[in-house]
Design a protein around this motif. Structure first.
Motif, PDB file in Angstrom:
ATOM      1  N   LEU A   1       1.821  -5.168 -12.799  1.00  0.00           N
ATOM      2  CA  LEU A   1       0.766  -4.252 -12.859  1.00  0.00           C
ATOM      3  C   LEU A   1       0.367  -3.628 -11.656  1.00  0.00           C
ATOM      4  N   THR A   2       0.505  -4.344 -10.457  1.00  0.00           N
ATOM      5  CA  THR A   2       0.361  -3.745  -9.168  1.00  0.00           C
ATOM      6  C   THR A   2       1.148  -2.806  -8.671  1.00  0.00           C
ATOM      7  N   ARG A   3       2.554  -2.914  -9.235  1.00  0.00           N
ATOM      8  CA  ARG A   3       3.526  -1.995  -8.728  1.00  0.00           C
ATOM      9  C   ARG A   3       3.265  -0.602  -9.723  1.00  0.00           C
TER      10      ARG A   3
ATOM     11  N   ASP B   1     -10.971   1.552  -1.706  1.00  0.00           N
ATOM     12  CA  ASP B   1     -11.922   2.564  -1.994  1.00  0.00           C
ATOM     13  C   ASP B   1     -11.185   3.901  -1.932  1.00  0.00           C
ATOM     14  N   LYS B   2     -10.283   3.997  -1.208  1.00  0.00           N
ATOM     15  CA  LYS B   2      -9.589   5.314  -1.222  1.00  0.00           C
ATOM     16  C   LYS B   2      -8.187   5.268  -1.745  1.00  0.00           C
ATOM     17  N   GLY B   3      -7.923   4.178  -2.282  1.00  0.00           N
ATOM     18  CA  GLY B   3      -6.785   4.097  -3.091  1.00  0.00           C
ATOM     19  C   GLY B   3      -5.207   4.179  -2.374  1.00  0.00           C
ATOM     20  N   ASN B   4      -5.390   3.611  -1.215  1.00  0.00           N
ATOM     21  CA  ASN B   4      -4.253   3.602  -0.371  1.00  0.00           C
ATOM     22  C   ASN B   4      -3.356   2.358  -0.774  1.00  0.00           C
ATOM     23  N   HIS B   5      -4.090   1.251  -0.824  1.00  0.00           N
ATOM     24  CA  HIS B   5      -3.404  -0.021  -1.119  1.00  0.00           C
ATOM     25  C   HIS B   5      -3.649  -0.735  -2.571  1.00  0.00           C
ATOM     26  N   VAL B   6      -2.955  -1.223  -3.307  1.00  0.00           N
ATOM     27  CA  VAL B   6      -2.970  -1.891  -4.610  1.00  0.00           C
ATOM     28  C   VAL B   6      -2.597  -3.329  -4.147  1.00  0.00           C
ATOM     29  N   ILE B   7      -3.453  -4.220  -4.488  1.00  0.00           N
ATOM     30  CA  ILE B   7      -3.166  -5.629  -4.063  1.00  0.00           C
ATOM     31  C   ILE B   7      -3.017  -6.499  -5.347  1.00  0.00           C
ATOM     32  N   SER B   8      -1.995  -7.229  -5.557  1.00  0.00           N
ATOM     33  CA  SER B   8      -2.051  -8.250  -6.380  1.00  0.00           C
ATOM     34  C   SER B   8      -2.689  -9.532  -5.891  1.00  0.00           C
ATOM     35  N   VAL B   9      -3.730  -9.990  -6.602  1.00  0.00           N
ATOM     36  CA  VAL B   9      -4.473 -10.969  -6.176  1.00  0.00           C
ATOM     37  C   VAL B   9      -4.416 -12.439  -6.909  1.00  0.00           C
TER      38      VAL B   9
ATOM     39  N   GLU C   1       2.394   2.987  -8.112  1.00  0.00           N
ATOM     40  CA  GLU C   1       3.218   4.255  -8.398  1.00  0.00           C
ATOM     41  C   GLU C   1       2.525   5.122  -9.031  1.00  0.00           C
ATOM     42  N   LEU C   2       1.477   5.149  -9.829  1.00  0.00           N
ATOM     43  CA  LEU C   2       0.760   6.186 -10.384  1.00  0.00           C
ATOM     44  C   LEU C   2      -0.259   6.665  -9.240  1.00  0.00           C
ATOM     45  N   LEU C   3      -0.832   5.798  -8.461  1.00  0.00           N
ATOM     46  CA  LEU C   3      -1.497   6.444  -7.352  1.00  0.00           C
ATOM     47  C   LEU C   3      -0.914   6.916  -6.168  1.00  0.00           C
ATOM     48  N   LYS C   4       0.284   6.695  -6.173  1.00  0.00           N
ATOM     49  CA  LYS C   4       1.175   7.082  -5.020  1.00  0.00           C
ATOM     50  C   LYS C   4       0.516   6.026  -3.714  1.00  0.00           C
TER      51      LYS C   4
ATOM     52  N   LEU D   1     -11.946   7.590  -8.494  1.00  0.00           N
ATOM     53  CA  LEU D   1     -10.474   6.903  -8.430  1.00  0.00           C
ATOM     54  C   LEU D   1     -10.043   6.237  -9.717  1.00  0.00           C
ATOM     55  N   ALA D   2     -11.228   5.614 -10.258  1.00  0.00           N
ATOM     56  CA  ALA D   2     -11.088   4.786 -11.509  1.00  0.00           C
ATOM     57  C   ALA D   2     -10.965   5.834 -12.625  1.00  0.00           C
ATOM     58  N   ARG D   3     -11.779   6.783 -12.552  1.00  0.00           N
ATOM     59  CA  ARG D   3     -11.520   7.833 -13.724  1.00  0.00           C
ATOM     60  C   ARG D   3     -10.184   8.568 -13.902  1.00  0.00           C
TER      61      ARG D   3
END
Length: 374
Positions: free
Chosen positions: A131-133, A112-120, A137-140, A31-33
């Motif tokens: 940055l979270t948004r 780990d599956k890229g389902n959620h991006v969390i602003s911490v 958007e890039l990872l859907k 996912l990171a790559r």
């Protein structure tokens, strides 16, 4: 490049971007790559056991040891850190190294599956929410943002106008005014200058946020809080509104400057400060210094502009002469080829039809002041 992480060890990073991306699992690495290949200004770090052989070509840094020992260096180096690690683990790892919301970097967590991006961490000031948004958007993926002003689609008091360069006069009332905004109390907004396009949501301005034409009208409405945007210094009577209010300084002042060759930084700065005080304008609202291109290497002006992080723009004599001015000078024309320097320079940059100060001569310095109209 492989980093060996040990307690207290100083790390030599090959930083190229503003954001660090960290992964510690097989799926996380993939996912990171993908993320760093498509998201600019990112540097990728992952465990050496997941090495693929192309890390040097892709400027990827491998590491051995506990990722916790990588974080203190990343915190001091990067604007934001994106971690593909469980939220609980991230919270425990960053807790000992947190300092202040004004200086801590943005921290964003991805599952780990890229389902959620969390602003911490550092959602507003550090830019984690934005940055979270962008990452989501890039990872859907689904962005998870819990900051009250973002959730309610209202004004983030600590970031109001920041994308235009607006700054606070004082941070003292940021917290209570923010509370008034998110608690839907009556908040008065008065804007005398600066950019108008500060409302970016696709919904109307909340009814509790009311715009007033002037400060006196706002005071008369007896609001619980206020946001005031102006380059002016408030009068004593007007300052009542700041009892629970935040004063913002938009970057709208343009200083046209002419001076004798070799005029010191100190003299130029003194004339600027005295002039703005006479006009009752804030130094924090200055955007740029403008002059003739003969002065592009004038060290005194350069030093003042650099000290205050103001733009320094120069125009040719032909450009300056293209502007109609109130006080043309044959003497200035004789030495520069332009009928004026400070006045037309201020007009050219600002686009203002009239100036707050047409021209003033003080010692070795001539100054004009314009307010950028919006």
């Amino acid at each position: 490049m492989t980093l060996v992480l040990e307690e207290g060890k100083i790390l030599d990073l090959k930083q190229t971007g503003q954001y660090a991306v960290i992964a510690i699992t097989k799926h996380g690495v993939e996912l990171a790559r993908h993320l760093t290949a498509n998201f600019h200004q990112t540097d990728l770090y992952y465990m050496s056991k997941f090495e693929k052989g192309d890390e040097d070509d892709r400027n990827i840094t491998l590491f051995e040891g506990n990722v916790r020992m990588l974080l203190p260096t990343l915190f001091q180096t990067y604007k934001g850190i994106i971690m593909i690690i469980s939220l609980g683990a991230v919270v425990r790892m960053i807790a000992p190294i947190l300092k202040d919301k004004k200086t801590d970097p943005a921290v964003v967590v991805i599952d780990d599956k890229g389902n959620h991006v969390i602003s911490v961490l550092s959602g507003h000031l550090g830019g984690a929410n934005e940055l979270t948004r962008e990452v989501a958007e890039l990872l859907k993926a689904t962005p998870v943002i819990t900051t009250a002003s973002d959730v309610q689609k209202t004004i983030p008091v600590d970031l109001f106008g920041s994308r235009f360069g607006w700054v606070w006069e004082s941070a003292e009332k940021l917290t209570p005014v923010s509370a008034s905004v998110v608690n839907e109390e009556h908040v008065a907004i008065v804007q005398e200058s600066g950019e108008k396009e500060w409302w970016t949501y696709d919904t109307p301005l909340p009814e509790t946020l009311k715009i007033y034409q002037n400060i006196q009208d706002a005071i008369s409405s007896k609001p619980q809080a206020a946001l005031v945007v102006t380059h002016r210094n408030l009068t004593e009577a007007e300052s009542v509104i700041l009892q629970n209010g935040v004063l913002y300084r938009p970057k709208v002042l343009v200083l046209g400057i002419g001076c004798n060759r070799g005029t010191s930084k100190e003299e130029i700065e003194q004339v600027i400060e005295e002039t703005l005080q006479e006009l009752q304008f804030s130094l924090k609202s200055v955007k740029a210094i403008c002059s003739i291109d003969l002065k592009k290497d004038e060290q005194g002006i350069i030093d003042v502009a650099q000290k205050h992080q103001w733009e320094f723009t120069c125009y040719s004599a032909e450009e300056l002469n293209s502007v109609q001015i109130e006080l043309p000078s044959e003497t200035v024309y004789k030495f520069t080829g332009a009928y004026g320097v400070s006045e037309p320079a201020a007009r050219l940059y600002s686009g203002a039809s009239s100036l707050s100060l047409t021209k003033k001569k003080s010692g070795n310095v001539t100054i004009s002041v314009a307010v950028i109209p919006y």
